[in-house]
Each structure stands twice: as C-alpha cells, then as structure tokens.
Design an enzyme around this catalytic site. Structure first.
Site, short mmCIF file in Angstrom:
data_model
loop_
_atom_site.label_atom_id
_atom_site.label_comp_id
_atom_site.label_asym_id
_atom_site.label_seq_id
_atom_site.Cartn_x
_atom_site.Cartn_y
_atom_site.Cartn_z
N GLU A 196 2.48 8.48 -7.32
CA GLU A 196 3.55 8.38 -6.48
C GLU A 196 4.93 7.78 -7.13
O GLU A 196 5.24 6.59 -6.60
CB GLU A 196 3.29 7.54 -5.54
CG GLU A 196 2.16 8.30 -4.36
CD GLU A 196 1.72 7.87 -3.09
OE1 GLU A 196 1.99 6.49 -2.79
OE2 GLU A 196 0.92 8.50 -2.51
N GLU A 318 -4.61 13.26 -3.28
CA GLU A 318 -4.60 12.03 -2.36
C GLU A 318 -4.34 12.81 -0.88
O GLU A 318 -3.44 13.24 -0.65
CB GLU A 318 -3.60 10.98 -2.46
CG GLU A 318 -4.10 9.98 -3.58
CD GLU A 318 -3.40 8.81 -3.53
OE1 GLU A 318 -2.83 8.36 -2.60
OE2 GLU A 318 -3.23 8.17 -4.82
O1 AHR Z 1 -4.85 5.58 -1.10
C1 AHR Z 1 -4.17 4.55 -0.79
C2 AHR Z 1 -2.54 4.67 -1.40
O2 AHR Z 1 -2.03 5.62 -0.83
C3 AHR Z 1 -2.67 4.76 -2.90
O3 AHR Z 1 -2.93 3.85 -3.63
C4 AHR Z 1 -1.14 5.49 -2.85
O4 AHR Z 1 -1.09 6.32 -4.39
C5 AHR Z 1 -0.98 6.10 -1.62
O5 AHR Z 1 0.24 5.72 -1.25
#
Ligand code: AHR
Length: 514
Positions: A196, A318
C-alpha cells in the site's frame, strides 16, 4: 380470462409438484473445454504483526503450556494443514513498511523491543521473526510470501534480506544466517516490494512508486536455484491510474501486481457490526463484495494493454470483510467475529477469483487468525474454526484444477426495491477427471431449484457437502464452536441431461461428480 387461465395452470402445476416447469435457474458446463488452471495460490492467506494474529494466534513461545512445536501452536498448524493453505503473506500489511528484519533475528532475549505504531501502540518484542516465520511455513508445508519494506527501509536492507534467506554460499548475510542456526538457505518464491505505497507504505504517487519499485526490485536477486516471483504494490480498489502508471513503467520487471479491496458493509467511519446486522445490511454487504468482479475485469483490461500475453499476474493479496471491532476489544487489533454472511462473502470471492484465473494467480484473505475475516479465532488455549474456514475446506477441490467454462441463468434474490442474482457458481475438473461445482445460494429465504447441463462428460455419480445455517448471523463461539459446519449434501441428483440441484437458502455447496 388470460389471467384466470394462467392462475389455473400454475395451481395445477403446483398440485402436481411441477413447480419448476420453466426452471429459472440453469447452468451449462462445458466439461471438455477447460483451458486455464485455477492456481492453488488463489487460496492463500495473510498474517500480519497486528493484534493477536501472530502473537497468541500462531506464536505462544516454547515454554507455553499450549501444545507447540518450537513455539508455534500445534492446533493452529493442524487446522491450516487441513485446508491445505498454499501460501502465507507476512509480516504485513502496513507493518511491513515499518519492519526492519534484522530486529527479528538472533537470540530472542537480545532482540530489540519496539512499538507497533500502526496497530494498537503495543510492544513488539520481535520474538517472531524471519526464522520463526519460515519454520511456520515449513510446518504448514506452504510457500512463504514475504513483503519487504519500501516505505521506511532501504534498497540495501531489502537486498540483504533476500541474501540472508536464499544465498547458498559464502557471504556476510549467509554467514549471519548460519550463525543464527540455519545452515541451508530457504527457498522463497513470493516477494512483495512494499505494501500500500499509496497510503501507509509511504504515501507515494503512482509514478514515484513505479520508479522505486524498479530500483528495489533490481537488487532482489535470484541466488542459486531460487527464483523470486516479485509482486509490486498495486492499487487501492478502483485506482485505475495507479495500475496504468505501474504497468506502463515497470511491467517488465515484475511477475505480479497486488490489489487491495475490502468489503465494508457501511462506510469507513461506521463499518457495521460483525454479528448484529439486518437483512438490508447483509444485502448491501453482498452487493459490495460483488464489486470484486468489476475491479478484476477493469484492472485486467488495463494490464492487457501492456501485457497481452498475461505474463504479469493480478494478486488480490488483501481482501475480505472489515467491520467495527468487537465491543471492548482494542480498536487497533481489528478483532471481529465471523458469521454465515462471511462464509457467503468468501465463497463468492473465491468463485470470482476462479473465473479470473487467467490473470489472478495468487490471492490472500485478510487475515488468518483473530484479525478481520479470520478463518481461526483463539482465546488462550481454545481455538474456534469460523464459517469462512469451512468454505476453504470445501474449496480445496478447486486447487490447481482446470476451470470449466460455465453459463449461468439465475433467478433473483430481491429485497425491498433491489435485486441481485441469487446463485453464484464455479466449476473445475481435477487431474483425475472429477468435476467439482461450488454453488452459493445468496438468498436467505428461498431454496433454488437448479437444472445443470453437463456437456462433454458422462457422469456416473454425484456427492456433495454443504455449509449452511438457519440465520445470517449464526457464528461459532468458544462456547458453541460447532454451530456452523459442513454436512453431507443429498440435494443433487443426476438425470439424462445432467444434474438437478435443490440448493437450500443461505448455503455453500461443493458437488463432486465422477
Ligand atoms: O489488513 C489490515 C490492513 O489493511 C493492512 O495492514 C493494510 O495493508 C490494509 O490497509
């Protein structure tokens, strides 16, 4: 007169038990036309140094009364082996871009303590580091997926991490590894270059990150026989400009680009509760989760412009539901319960990934234990398997199988003035020729009677398993751990042209056809 005749016909059909004379729900599967393989890595997981995912979830330490192997919980390892977890992404997440790997090697009592500023401001004592993570992956028999630090780390630091883990020869880093007790290098395939980076990973612009990616990736070397599969930090949900910029500038230097998209039922300021929600909120959750399909389609089409041969994979590394934390838990720990709604969300997303398996080669649900859409919850020595866990159990059948082309006509699930397709489905053929069909009935009220045509096979038998429960918000608690689980499914019958299925409301079914 016409109306009276129609009502009479319907009444007659119903009295004769012919409620399905114009079946609304149909699918056609071309079982001899499969081309693409569904990579098992689509069924991957993500575990961060966040809340009780690593500490308490996997790691209890060697002296714990909880049965463990070199500090790692045996019950958790067994449960994850049972779903054949193919890969595990670590150490973050946002934590990855603050993590300095040298803090997590060497004698544990000498490792520095730091503050986990992102997640709850708690002390991170670094007792779980590189050796422990790679030991965990060996115990799980899964591929490690390490995410390196671009946000606050240096090119040298990332390059040395690769050398420390994978170099088989004389070098400062391989000698240090040997000093720390590991003679032979590990094999690591999946390597993330930042996380991110448009947000917690450095708040970069797309073009700045693309240049950084090229620079960091250059020094992530392939040592010996180890071949890194480099994954660039991709866009947030529908940020198509990020994808465009990255692909234009760096497609030739990467094997995959990540995508993050979370299903948030309401909005980020009040995401909604994991267990207390009404049907309208359920409906909205499913609508939001279905957006994954559009995101994959649109990002893939941008990728097609720069990589028509599909050498670069799209990696939703994710994804999952994100609710308000459970009352009276640390807001920085992201602990949430997991209901039948989550099972439906998981099954839909996995069906979507299957459908995009020509481009999607790896995906990771967030996060394995005690965080967000977890498959496992722990409390001290107790462990609970969530409804989402059982979806992963059912979907093992799709691992590395061939996706079968499928055409679906689905009736509607309607609520108030809105509607969506009631059925979601995916089909594959495994190496032994068995066909597996995963079916989801999103509608919590109506059984879906489905007629399935199976072309290109001559089926002899059908069996199945089902995950269902009577209420949307049913979940497995520590007191009642078996509320939601898998049972044998007997609602499918073979017929002349294929198969008839009576799919119960709110259910996920996996059929096996031989
Ligand atoms: O999964 C929780 C968080 O969500 C992670 O650390 C991040 O990459 C995303 O914003």
């Amino acid at each position: 007169m016409k109306k009276v005749l129609f009502s009479f016909t319907v009444a007659l059909a119903t009295s004769l038990g012919i409620t399905d004379c114009h079946a609304q729900n149909k699918f056609i599967i071309n079982a001899d036309q499969g081309k693409e393989m569904i990579s098992k890595h689509i069924y991957g997981h993500f575990s961060e140094h966040l809340g009780r995912c690593i500490y308490g979830g996997y790691w209890v330490g060697e002296d714990s009364p909880i049965p463990n192997t070199r500090g790692i919980r045996n019950d958790v390892v067994q449960a994850l082996r049972d779903i054949r977890i193919p890969n595990l992404r670590w150490p973050g997440g946002c934590f990855a871009d603050e993590y300095h790997w040298k803090d997590g090697i060497g004698p544990r009592n000498l490792r520095p303590k730091m503050v986990n500023t992102h997640w709850g401001g708690v002390v991170e004592d670094n007792s779980f580091g590189t050796h422990e993570f790679l030991d965990l992956c060996e115990q799980l028999d899964c591929e490690p997926y390490i995410c390196g630090n671009v946000g606050s780390g240096t090119v040298e630091e990332m390059s040395k991490w690769v050398e420390y883990i994978t170099f088989d020869g004389e070098s400062p880093m391989s000698n240090l590894r040997k000093q720390n007790g590991r003679e032979k290098p590990w094999k690591v395939k999946f390597w993330g270059v930042g996380n991110e980076n448009w947000g917690c990973g450095g708040n970069m612009t797309a073009s700045f990150y693309a240049d950084q990616y090229r620079r960091y990736a250059t020094y992530c070397r392939n040592y010996g026989e180890n071949r890194l599969y480099k994954i660039a930090g991709g866009p947030n949900a529908g940020d198509y400009n990020w994808m465009e910029t990255l692909m234009k500038s760096a497609a030739g230097q990467m094997q995959a680009v990540s995508l993050h998209y979370y299903t948030v039922p309401k909005d980020w300021s009040d995401k909604g509760s994991a267990t207390r929600f009404d049907e309208a909120e359920y409906f909205q959750t499913i609508q939001k989760t279905l957006l994954m399909d559009e995101l994959l389609t649109r990002h893939s089409s941008i990728m097609d412009n720069y990589d028509p041969a599909k050498k670069v994979a799209l990696a939703p590394d994710e994804w999952g539901t994100w609710y308000n934390v459970e009352p009276e838990t640390n807001p920085g720990f992201l602990y949430q319960q997991n209901t039948m709604r989550d099972a439906i969300v998981a099954a839909i997303n996995l069906n979507i990934f299957n459908a995009h398996c020509d481009r999607v080669k790896i995906a990771n649900i967030a996060q394995t234990i005690n965080v967000l859409q977890a498959v496992i919850l722990t409390e001290g020595e107790r462990m609970v398997l969530t409804p989402t866990y059982w979806v992963y159990r059912l979907y093992k059948a799709h691992h590395d199988a061939t996706l079968l082309p499928l055409h679906l006509t689905s009736g509607k699930y309607e609520l108030n003035d809105k509607s969506m397709s009631a059925i979601n489905v995916s089909a594959s053929m495994d190496a032994s020729g068995k066909v597996h069909i995963s079916l989801v009935n999103i509608d919590p009220h109506k059984t879906q009677n489905i007629e399935g045509e199976l072309r290109g096979v001559a089926p002899k038998s059908v069996s199945g398993e089902i995950l269902t429960s009577s209420k949307l918000d049913d979940y497995n608690s520590f007191e009642r751990p078996n509320t939601v689980g898998i049972k044998k499914f007997t609602g499918a019958k073979l017929n002349k042209s294929g198969i008839s299925v009576a799919l119960p409301p709110l259910s996920v079914v996996m059929l096996e056809i031989e």
